[in-house]
Design a protein around this motif. Structure first.
Motif, PDB file in Angstrom:
ATOM      1  N   SER A 131      36.458  37.534  26.680  1.00 20.66           N
ATOM      2  CA  SER A 131      35.063  38.181  26.350  1.00 20.66           C
ATOM      3  C   SER A 131      34.044  37.234  25.744  1.00 20.66           C
ATOM      4  O   SER A 131      33.015  37.665  25.173  1.00 20.66           O
ATOM      5  N   ALA A 132      33.953  36.139  26.070  1.00 20.62           N
ATOM      6  CA  ALA A 132      33.121  35.085  25.819  1.00 20.62           C
ATOM      7  C   ALA A 132      31.629  35.282  26.218  1.00 20.62           C
ATOM      8  O   ALA A 132      31.362  35.531  27.614  1.00 20.62           O
ATOM      9  N   GLU A 133      30.554  35.673  25.326  1.00 23.27           N
ATOM     10  CA  GLU A 133      29.216  35.940  25.753  1.00 23.27           C
ATOM     11  C   GLU A 133      28.545  34.559  26.460  1.00 23.27           C
ATOM     12  O   GLU A 133      27.662  34.695  27.320  1.00 23.27           O
ATOM     13  N   ALA A 134      29.244  33.236  26.326  1.00 25.37           N
ATOM     14  CA  ALA A 134      28.708  32.137  26.947  1.00 25.37           C
ATOM     15  C   ALA A 134      28.802  32.191  28.287  1.00 25.37           C
ATOM     16  O   ALA A 134      27.860  31.517  29.176  1.00 25.37           O
ATOM     17  N   VAL A 169      37.380  27.817  26.578  1.00 23.68           N
ATOM     18  CA  VAL A 169      37.092  29.201  26.061  1.00 23.68           C
ATOM     19  C   VAL A 169      38.415  30.058  26.119  1.00 23.68           C
ATOM     20  O   VAL A 169      39.185  29.908  27.065  1.00 23.68           O
ATOM     21  N   PRO A 170      38.643  30.455  25.019  1.00 26.35           N
ATOM     22  CA  PRO A 170      39.957  31.292  24.829  1.00 26.35           C
ATOM     23  C   PRO A 170      39.959  32.443  25.824  1.00 26.35           C
ATOM     24  O   PRO A 170      38.970  33.127  26.246  1.00 26.35           O
ATOM     25  N   HIS A 171      41.004  32.499  26.647  1.00 26.13           N
ATOM     26  CA  HIS A 171      41.041  33.533  27.583  1.00 26.13           C
ATOM     27  C   HIS A 171      42.649  33.776  27.806  1.00 26.13           C
ATOM     28  O   HIS A 171      43.504  33.452  27.246  1.00 26.13           O
ATOM     29  N   THR A 172      42.774  34.881  28.475  1.00 20.31           N
ATOM     30  CA  THR A 172      43.811  35.471  29.169  1.00 20.31           C
ATOM     31  C   THR A 172      44.178  35.243  30.604  1.00 20.31           C
ATOM     32  O   THR A 172      43.284  35.463  31.342  1.00 20.31           O
ATOM     33  N   VAL A 184      44.567  39.039  48.756  1.00 18.33           N
ATOM     34  CA  VAL A 184      44.100  39.050  47.308  1.00 18.33           C
ATOM     35  C   VAL A 184      42.406  39.122  47.429  1.00 18.33           C
ATOM     36  O   VAL A 184      41.979  38.180  47.856  1.00 18.33           O
ATOM     37  N   VAL A 185      41.821  40.109  46.934  1.00 22.35           N
ATOM     38  CA  VAL A 185      40.389  40.377  46.868  1.00 22.35           C
ATOM     39  C   VAL A 185      39.837  40.332  45.343  1.00 22.35           C
ATOM     40  O   VAL A 185      40.720  41.373  44.841  1.00 22.35           O
ATOM     41  N   TYR A 186      39.245  39.674  44.768  1.00 19.94           N
ATOM     42  CA  TYR A 186      38.659  39.284  43.292  1.00 19.94           C
ATOM     43  C   TYR A 186      37.203  39.309  43.394  1.00 19.94           C
ATOM     44  O   TYR A 186      36.759  38.549  44.215  1.00 19.94           O
ATOM     45  N   GLY A 187      36.749  39.891  42.330  1.00 21.88           N
ATOM     46  CA  GLY A 187      35.333  39.759  42.088  1.00 21.88           C
ATOM     47  C   GLY A 187      34.733  38.612  41.958  1.00 21.88           C
ATOM     48  O   GLY A 187      35.585  37.774  41.483  1.00 21.88           O
ATOM     49  N   THR A 188      33.519  38.379  42.443  1.00 22.83           N
ATOM     50  CA  THR A 188      32.958  37.006  42.385  1.00 22.83           C
ATOM     51  C   THR A 188      32.320  36.647  40.971  1.00 22.83           C
ATOM     52  O   THR A 188      32.237  35.429  40.788  1.00 22.83           O
ATOM     53  N   GLN A 189      32.533  37.471  40.084  1.00 26.86           N
ATOM     54  CA  GLN A 189      32.013  37.327  38.523  1.00 26.86           C
ATOM     55  C   GLN A 189      33.537  37.092  37.869  1.00 26.86           C
ATOM     56  O   GLN A 189      33.429  36.791  36.415  1.00 26.86           O
ATOM     57  N   LEU A 190      34.482  36.886  38.477  1.00 21.11           N
ATOM     58  CA  LEU A 190      35.944  36.491  37.809  1.00 21.11           C
ATOM     59  C   LEU A 190      36.143  34.966  37.710  1.00 21.11           C
ATOM     60  O   LEU A 190      36.147  34.411  38.806  1.00 21.11           O
ATOM     61  N   VAL A 191      36.663  34.283  36.696  1.00 21.98           N
ATOM     62  CA  VAL A 191      37.014  32.934  36.526  1.00 21.98           C
ATOM     63  C   VAL A 191      38.513  33.050  37.346  1.00 21.98           C
ATOM     64  O   VAL A 191      39.233  33.856  37.134  1.00 21.98           O
TER      65      VAL A 191
END
Length: 211
Positions: A131-134, A169-172, A184-191
């Motif tokens: 959820s990091a705004e950065a 960055v804290p993440h899951t 597998v298809v994943y959105g281009t704005q996903l890390v």
């Protein structure tokens, strides 16, 4: 109209390639590697497959598009595919592509990844959510944009460039081990990235899903 949620979605298509198609694709790529002598200079480097490989993959995409449009309703087609080959010790560090220029046509909304071969140990694909705004830029949809009003756009961030170091960055982390024949298809704005290959080899084909 492209909705921001499409660039953050995940979908799988089981049976994207049949066992026979996978065998044929493997042979085509093996012959191409022998003919070209290609060896990746770094784990992230890819090579354009031959026309016969594109024919198999593009036919599979045409079959898969109706299912993909449930999650990516704006999807219309793909870019040319790239082949990637990772060996022991190779990994892909976390990164995020973003949408590029939101005014461009066509617009990339997701990435499509098909594992031709999985490593014996390690080499799993992963997604990092946080959820990091950065991660987010101040860019907003311009007048006449393909994106719905209120859409937000992440920075393009690699291991070397970007406003933040993604590993800090804290993440899951969500690891993925799809069954054979699955894409597998994943959105281009996903890390996303690939864990280190410990034993064996990861062979994958990747393209952009376009709207």
């Amino acid at each position: 109209m492209i909705h921001m949620t499409e660039t953050l979605a995940v979908q799988t298509v089981e049976g994207f390639l049949t066992a026979d198609e996978t065998t044929e694709l493997t042979k085509v790529l093996d012959d191409h590697l022998v003919a070209t002598g290609w060896v990746p200079a770094r784990p992230s480097e890819g090579i354009t497959p031959p026309r016969a490989a594109h024919a198999i993959l593009d036919a599979a995409m045409r079959r898969a598009l109706p299912a993909l449009r449930r999650v990516f309703p704006s999807a219309r087609g793909t870019d040319p595919w790239l082949y990637h080959d990772l060996g022991p010790g190779d990994r892909i560090r976390p990164h995020v592509h973003g949408v590029g220029d939101p005014r461009a046509r066509p617009q990339r909304i997701a990435r499509v990844a098909f594992n031709l071969q999985d490593a014996e140990r390690g080499g799993e694909f992963y997604l990092d959510t946080c959820s990091a705004e950065a991660l987010w830029s101040e860019v907003t949809p311009a007048a006449g944009s393909a994106y719905a009003p209120g859409a937000r756009f992440v920075h393009e961030i690699t291991a070397r460039t970007g406003p933040v170091k993604l590993s800090d960055v804290p993440h899951t982390r969500w690891t993925c081990s799809p069954p054979p024949g699955t894409t597998v298809v994943y959105g281009t704005q996903l890390v996303h990235g690939v864990l280190p290959v410990e034993e064996g080899r990861v062979r994958k084909l990747i393209t952009n899903l376009l709207a």
